[in-house]
Design a protein around this motif. Structure first.
Motif, PDB file in Angstrom:
ATOM      1  N   LYS A 160       0.831  -1.204   0.000  1.00 38.87           N
ATOM      2  CA  LYS A 160       0.000   0.000   0.000  1.00 38.87           C
ATOM      3  C   LYS A 160       0.866   1.256   0.000  1.00 38.87           C
ATOM      4  O   LYS A 160       1.793   1.400   0.795  1.00 38.87           O
ATOM      5  CB  LYS A 160      -0.913   0.008   1.227  1.00 38.87           C
ATOM      6  N   GLY A 161       0.577   2.145  -0.943  1.00 34.27           N
ATOM      7  CA  GLY A 161       1.304   3.409  -1.040  1.00 34.27           C
ATOM      8  C   GLY A 161       2.639   3.316  -1.744  1.00 34.27           C
ATOM      9  O   GLY A 161       3.327   4.336  -1.905  1.00 34.27           O
ATOM     10  N   LYS A 162       3.024   2.116  -2.185  1.00 30.63           N
ATOM     11  CA  LYS A 162       4.309   1.934  -2.868  1.00 30.63           C
ATOM     12  C   LYS A 162       4.111   1.917  -4.386  1.00 30.63           C
ATOM     13  O   LYS A 162       3.018   1.658  -4.892  1.00 30.63           O
ATOM     14  CB  LYS A 162       4.957   0.621  -2.427  1.00 30.63           C
ATOM     15  N   THR A 163       5.188   2.188  -5.094  1.00 32.53           N
ATOM     16  CA  THR A 163       5.183   2.125  -6.552  1.00 32.53           C
ATOM     17  C   THR A 163       5.925   0.867  -6.982  1.00 32.53           C
ATOM     18  O   THR A 163       7.056   0.631  -6.537  1.00 32.53           O
ATOM     19  CB  THR A 163       5.843   3.368  -7.159  1.00 32.53           C
ATOM     20  N   VAL A 164       5.300   0.086  -7.832  1.00 37.90           N
ATOM     21  CA  VAL A 164       5.819  -1.237  -8.177  1.00 37.90           C
ATOM     22  C   VAL A 164       5.962  -1.387  -9.685  1.00 37.90           C
ATOM     23  O   VAL A 164       5.056  -1.006 -10.445  1.00 37.90           O
ATOM     24  CB  VAL A 164       4.873  -2.345  -7.651  1.00 37.90           C
ATOM     25  N   ARG A 165       7.105  -1.938 -10.115  1.00 37.79           N
ATOM     26  CA  ARG A 165       7.238  -2.372 -11.510  1.00 37.79           C
ATOM     27  C   ARG A 165       6.729  -3.812 -11.582  1.00 37.79           C
ATOM     28  O   ARG A 165       7.373  -4.743 -11.138  1.00 37.79           O
ATOM     29  CB  ARG A 165       8.683  -2.329 -11.988  1.00 37.79           C
ATOM     30  N   ARG A 191      15.958  -1.590 -13.593  1.00 39.73           N
ATOM     31  CA  ARG A 191      17.002  -0.921 -12.832  1.00 39.73           C
ATOM     32  C   ARG A 191      16.853   0.591 -12.888  1.00 39.73           C
ATOM     33  O   ARG A 191      16.969   1.293 -11.869  1.00 39.73           O
ATOM     34  CB  ARG A 191      18.392  -1.315 -13.352  1.00 39.73           C
ATOM     35  N   GLU A 192      16.570   1.101 -14.076  1.00 39.23           N
ATOM     36  CA  GLU A 192      16.410   2.548 -14.243  1.00 39.23           C
ATOM     37  C   GLU A 192      15.234   3.052 -13.405  1.00 39.23           C
ATOM     38  O   GLU A 192      15.324   4.100 -12.765  1.00 39.23           O
ATOM     39  CB  GLU A 192      16.203   2.888 -15.712  1.00 39.23           C
ATOM     40  N   ALA A 193      14.126   2.303 -13.406  1.00 39.36           N
ATOM     41  CA  ALA A 193      12.956   2.716 -12.638  1.00 39.36           C
ATOM     42  C   ALA A 193      13.262   2.761 -11.147  1.00 39.36           C
ATOM     43  O   ALA A 193      12.852   3.691 -10.431  1.00 39.36           O
ATOM     44  CB  ALA A 193      11.788   1.775 -12.915  1.00 39.36           C
ATOM     45  N   LEU A 194      13.998   1.776 -10.655  1.00 36.78           N
ATOM     46  CA  LEU A 194      14.373   1.745  -9.244  1.00 36.78           C
ATOM     47  C   LEU A 194      15.381   2.847  -8.912  1.00 36.78           C
ATOM     48  O   LEU A 194      15.277   3.522  -7.885  1.00 36.78           O
ATOM     49  CB  LEU A 194      14.958   0.378  -8.886  1.00 36.78           C
ATOM     50  N   ASP A 200       9.532   1.668  -6.180  1.00 38.02           N
ATOM     51  CA  ASP A 200      10.078   1.251  -4.884  1.00 38.02           C
ATOM     52  C   ASP A 200      10.310  -0.243  -4.842  1.00 38.02           C
ATOM     53  O   ASP A 200      11.127  -0.745  -4.062  1.00 38.02           O
ATOM     54  CB  ASP A 200       9.093   1.599  -3.748  1.00 38.02           C
ATOM     55  N   ILE A 201       9.566  -0.957  -5.679  1.00 32.75           N
ATOM     56  CA  ILE A 201       9.557  -2.424  -5.686  1.00 32.75           C
ATOM     57  C   ILE A 201       9.562  -2.884  -7.135  1.00 32.75           C
ATOM     58  O   ILE A 201       8.983  -2.222  -8.013  1.00 32.75           O
ATOM     59  CB  ILE A 201       8.289  -2.961  -4.982  1.00 32.75           C
ATOM     60  N   THR A 202      10.201  -4.004  -7.378  1.00 32.77           N
ATOM     61  CA  THR A 202      10.099  -4.629  -8.690  1.00 32.77           C
ATOM     62  C   THR A 202       9.714  -6.082  -8.525  1.00 32.77           C
ATOM     63  O   THR A 202      10.082  -6.727  -7.544  1.00 32.77           O
ATOM     64  CB  THR A 202      11.408  -4.522  -9.498  1.00 32.77           C
ATOM     65  N   PHE A 212      19.839  -7.867 -14.698  1.00 32.84           N
ATOM     66  CA  PHE A 212      19.426  -6.525 -15.096  1.00 32.84           C
ATOM     67  C   PHE A 212      19.966  -5.433 -14.172  1.00 32.84           C
ATOM     68  O   PHE A 212      19.555  -4.279 -14.260  1.00 32.84           O
ATOM     69  CB  PHE A 212      17.893  -6.447 -15.179  1.00 32.84           C
ATOM     70  N   GLY A 213      20.891  -5.794 -13.285  1.00 28.01           N
ATOM     71  CA  GLY A 213      21.593  -4.803 -12.473  1.00 28.01           C
ATOM     72  C   GLY A 213      20.780  -4.157 -11.374  1.00 28.01           C
ATOM     73  O   GLY A 213      21.086  -3.047 -10.932  1.00 28.01           O
ATOM     74  N   ALA A 214      19.741  -4.856 -10.871  1.00 24.88           N
ATOM     75  CA  ALA A 214      18.882  -4.273  -9.840  1.00 24.88           C
ATOM     76  C   ALA A 214      19.208  -4.777  -8.441  1.00 24.88           C
ATOM     77  O   ALA A 214      18.616  -4.313  -7.458  1.00 24.88           O
ATOM     78  CB  ALA A 214      17.421  -4.568 -10.159  1.00 24.88           C
ATOM     79  N   ASP A 215      20.145  -5.699  -8.321  1.00 23.37           N
ATOM     80  CA  ASP A 215      20.421  -6.339  -7.028  1.00 23.37           C
ATOM     81  C   ASP A 215      20.919  -5.352  -5.977  1.00 23.37           C
ATOM     82  O   ASP A 215      20.688  -5.547  -4.775  1.00 23.37           O
ATOM     83  CB  ASP A 215      21.436  -7.465  -7.195  1.00 23.37           C
ATOM     84  N   SER A 216      21.590  -4.296  -6.381  1.00 27.15           N
ATOM     85  CA  SER A 216      22.120  -3.324  -5.415  1.00 27.15           C
ATOM     86  C   SER A 216      21.068  -2.305  -4.981  1.00 27.15           C
ATOM     87  O   SER A 216      21.310  -1.519  -4.056  1.00 27.15           O
ATOM     88  CB  SER A 216      23.315  -2.582  -6.026  1.00 27.15           C
ATOM     89  N   LEU A 217      19.895  -2.334  -5.615  1.00 28.85           N
ATOM     90  CA  LEU A 217      18.875  -1.328  -5.358  1.00 28.85           C
ATOM     91  C   LEU A 217      17.705  -1.851  -4.528  1.00 28.85           C
ATOM     92  O   LEU A 217      16.937  -1.062  -3.976  1.00 28.85           O
ATOM     93  CB  LEU A 217      18.339  -0.774  -6.682  1.00 28.85           C
ATOM     94  N   VAL A 218      17.548  -3.165  -4.469  1.00 32.10           N
ATOM     95  CA  VAL A 218      16.476  -3.770  -3.671  1.00 32.10           C
ATOM     96  C   VAL A 218      17.099  -4.782  -2.712  1.00 32.10           C
ATOM     97  O   VAL A 218      17.728  -5.740  -3.142  1.00 32.10           O
ATOM     98  CB  VAL A 218      15.404  -4.429  -4.564  1.00 32.10           C
ATOM     99  N   LYS A 219      16.917  -4.569  -1.421  1.00 30.59           N
ATOM    100  CA  LYS A 219      17.581  -5.403  -0.417  1.00 30.59           C
ATOM    101  C   LYS A 219      16.593  -6.248   0.405  1.00 30.59           C
ATOM    102  O   LYS A 219      17.004  -7.006   1.272  1.00 30.59           O
ATOM    103  CB  LYS A 219      18.403  -4.514   0.528  1.00 30.59           C
TER     104      LYS A 219
END
Length: 339
Positions: A160-165, A191-194, A200-202, A212-219
């Motif tokens: 709730k309230g988050k933006t998700v790809r 990755r670009e969206a994050l 906020d979430i993918t 796709f290089g997103a591992d450093s952006l979502v923990k």
């Protein structure tokens, strides 16, 4: 007269031999990197098998990473002859393939290997109706994906309230039902969206976070089989129909439920290993829901099935046999999660 007849027959046989021996040069377009396991462990062995089975006549050149067009355009590219074979995600074109979208409903797929075998077997009976302007080859998928975010994700309230790809149009609708906002971009753009903060979430399978290089952006990671993003190989009908009979048979022999499982298996293993990699990294946290929390997710997703059924009913079809057929096919290959 007899000599002339023999000559004519010999000429005809020679022409037939010439046609059957002609080389077939095909293009295959997809939108993931050329180093992606789907290409190296799936497409390349598939292509080599077709070449061998045709006695070297069938050759396929791969065009990865959206070289021939945007990810969402790949179906039309095959239809229009821009590519001979396309790897598509039906969910990138919301509402266009309503029967196939049954497979996008959350919590159906327990695994990709038997799952895509069952999926391909099930969809073969609907493909000519829903994808009539191309030849449906097979459906494949990754090991089930999940939610990955910048903050904790454990229960539906956390969206709730988050933006998700989201992974596809069905998952986008789910995000909206949960009180989140969806930013629909294909996987290569996650990755670009994050990074820009537009997401906020993918949604993603595990190893694809690294691909796709997103591992450093979502923990933070929801540790459950959440969804399957369905992909399909389609072939330009005119190209297929113009082939010599024996070469067309080679292609059709490589467009089977068994080949769907072969195509997906290496990719599935790589994605599953990505979960272990993330779990071993102290910078990442896996949030595993208990049985009660799993049911919360399943209950939250129930309206999606109701909406899908209404869509199919509005088409004048009975949705229950269609959905039950998919579930039965997944169960047949021990691939039904039970959501």
């Amino acid at each position: 007269m007899y000599t002339k007849t023999l000559t004519a027959v010999a000429f005809a046989l020679g022409m037939a031999s010439s046609v059957s021996a002609a080389e077939v040069e095909l293009s295959l377009a997809h939108w993931v990197p050329g180093t992606h396991p789907l290409q190296t462990l799936g497409m390349e062995p598939w292509i080599e098998s077709m070449k061998e089975a045709s006695g070297g006549r069938i050759n396929v050149t791969i065009y990865p990473a959206q070289q021939l067009g945007a990810a969402a355009d790949h179906y039309d590219m095959a239809r229009d002859g821009i590519s001979d074979i396309s790897f598509i995600n039906p969910g990138y074109q919301p509402g266009r393939f309503p029967i196939m979208s049954a497979a996008e409903l959350p919590f159906n797929f327990a695994n990709a290997k038997g799952g895509v075998r069952g999926l391909t077997e099930w969809y073969k009976q609907y493909a000519e109706e829903e994808m009539s302007d191309v030849y449906f080859c097979m459906a494949i998928s990754h090991d089930p994906g999940t939610m990955h975010g910048k903050d904790k994700i454990l229960v539906p309230e956390d969206i709730k309230g988050k933006t998700v790809r989201p992974a596809n149009a069905t998952e986008a609708r789910f995000v909206n039902l949960l009180g989140g906002a969806s930013v629909q971009v294909p996987a290569p753009a996650m990755r670009e969206a994050l990074a820009k903060g537009t997401a906020d979430i993918t949604q993603s399978p595990w190893e694809s976070l690294y691909i796709f290089g997103a591992d450093s952006l979502v923990k933070h990671h929801l540790d459950m089989p959440f969804y399957a993003s369905i992909n399909v190989f389609v072939i330009n009908k005119g190209v297929l129909e113009g082939m010599a009979t024996e070469d067309r048979q080679v292609i059709e022999d490589h467009c089977t439920p068994e080949w769907a499982e072969k195509m997906s298996s290496g990719w599935a293993d790589v994605e599953a290993a990505g979960r272990d990699k993330i779990a071993a990294d102290p910078e990442h946290t896996l949030h595993t829901p208990n049985a009660e929390q799993v049911k919360m997710w399943q209950d939250a997703a129930a309206p999606l099935t109701d909406e899908w059924k209404k869509t199919i009913s509005d088409m004048g079809k009975d949705p229950d046999p269609i959905l039950n057929g998919l579930i039965d096919a997944l169960k047949k290959y021990d691939s039904y999660y039970g959501g």
